[in-house]
Design a protein around this motif. Structure first.
Motif, mmCIF file in Angstrom:
data_model
loop_
_atom_site.group_PDB
_atom_site.id
_atom_site.type_symbol
_atom_site.label_atom_id
_atom_site.label_comp_id
_atom_site.label_asym_id
_atom_site.label_seq_id
_atom_site.Cartn_x
_atom_site.Cartn_y
_atom_site.Cartn_z
ATOM 1 N N CYS A 1 -55.701 39.486 -53.611
ATOM 2 C CA CYS A 1 -57.167 39.532 -53.564
ATOM 3 C C CYS A 1 -57.693 38.703 -52.404
ATOM 4 C CB CYS A 1 -57.755 39.045 -54.895
ATOM 5 S SG CYS A 1 -57.648 40.259 -56.225
ATOM 6 N N TYR B 1 -58.343 46.456 -57.574
ATOM 7 C CA TYR B 1 -58.661 45.049 -57.848
ATOM 8 C C TYR B 1 -60.171 44.892 -57.858
ATOM 9 C CZ TYR B 1 -53.761 44.450 -56.945
ATOM 10 O OH TYR B 1 -52.400 44.577 -57.010
ATOM 11 N N LEU C 1 -60.307 48.261 -53.560
ATOM 12 C CA LEU C 1 -61.044 47.029 -53.842
ATOM 13 C C LEU C 1 -62.440 47.379 -54.329
ATOM 14 C CD1 LEU C 1 -61.453 43.968 -53.800
ATOM 15 C CD2 LEU C 1 -62.119 44.164 -51.386
ATOM 16 N N TYR D 1 -61.639 37.418 -59.956
ATOM 17 C CA TYR D 1 -60.884 38.607 -59.598
ATOM 18 C C TYR D 1 -59.956 39.038 -60.726
ATOM 19 C CZ TYR D 1 -59.012 34.398 -57.258
ATOM 20 O OH TYR D 1 -58.677 33.112 -56.942
#
Length: 276
Positions: A112, A221, A83, A212
């Motif tokens: 996400c 992500y 992330l 995102y």
């Protein structure tokens, strides 16, 4: 679904891509909706570009489906993804004010949301699923990071915001004429809920917008969080248009990752013909 999530992440990604390509050829109704939405919102694409994006978009629906299932059955540490987040400090409640998190329907929404919820737990609205097994699985997964609030229980949502909690709210679908304004979305009038303004005002909350995006074939992500300062403005239509403008920019960064298979323009202004 549980068995599929035992497979390596890369294998799940390829299965999802295969499912998405099957959707392209078999899910004709959804492909038609996607086709119409792309032609309305991105009219400058030539026919080859349009067809390529249409196929990529349908493929991405399958990838997002597999990511959603992995999010249901795996803990964050077992997802095996990275992330990359900016603006995370904006998710922290300050001065006793809650945080209204404006979510949007990208194919990476569920995964996400799980990655973000691990760091910043948030309540969310839900609609009960008709299938009791899926209802149990979904509620169990999403309830780990906040309180599920029935979508009609606005009083509960406002109370949670006033108590300094975070609330995830998704305003980017067509919920009909009630409590909506027709404002531009990629230059097309779209029935856009004014619920974001209502929640922000009634809950005395700060409003943030997380954009995102899936990177590197689902290995990472990216979530970029910005604050919508001065929101609400007192003009619900202007607020709705501001949300759409942020969403447009996020879509342009990864157009194939948006869930275009929703009928975003099903409600038309008086006198306008149906588009689907």
């Amino acid at each position: 679904m549980w068995v599929l999530t035992r497979l390596p992440r890369g294998v799940c990604y390829r299965i999802g891509a295969g499912l998405g390509l099957a959707f392209y050829f078999l899910a004709k109704r959804r492909r038609h909706i996607c086709d119409v939405n792309l032609r309305l919102c991105l009219p400058d694409l030539d026919e080859t570009e349009h067809r390529t994006l249409l196929k990529k978009t349908m493929r991405d629906q399958g990838i997002g489906l597999m990511e959603m299932v992995r999010g249901w059955f795996l803990t964050v540490d077992k997802l095996g993804v990275e992330l990359r987040i900016t603006g995370g400090e904006l998710m922290e409640p300050a001065d006793g004010r809650g945080v209204l998190v404006v979510g949007t329907h990208f194919t990476s929404l569920d995964i996400c949301g799980k990655l973000l919820g691990e760091r910043y737990p948030a309540d969310s609205f839900y609609r009960k699923h008709k299938n009791p097994v899926l209802e149990w699985v979904m509620s169990r997964s999403r309830g780990r990071f906040g309180e599920p609030i029935h979508r009609r229980d606005m009083k509960r949502a406002l109370r949670r915001l006033r108590d300094g909690h975070r609330l995830l709210y998704l305003p980017d679908q067509d919920y009909g004429r009630k409590s909506a304004e027709f404002v531009d979305f990629f230059g097309v009038k779209a029935a856009t809920t004014i619920g974001t303004s209502t929640l922000a005002k009634g809950g005395r909350a700060r409003v943030v917008f997380p954009a995102y995006r899936r990177l590197d074939h689902g290995r990472a992500y990216e979530i970029n969080i910005t604050e919508l300062e001065g929101f609400p403005s007192g003009d619900p239509a202007a607020d709705a248009r501001r949300i759409n403008a942020h969403l447009e920019q996020a879509i342009l960064n990864a157009p194939e990752q948006y869930i275009w298979v929703h009928r975003r323009f099903k409600t038309r202004p008086e006198g306008e013909a149906r588009v689907y």
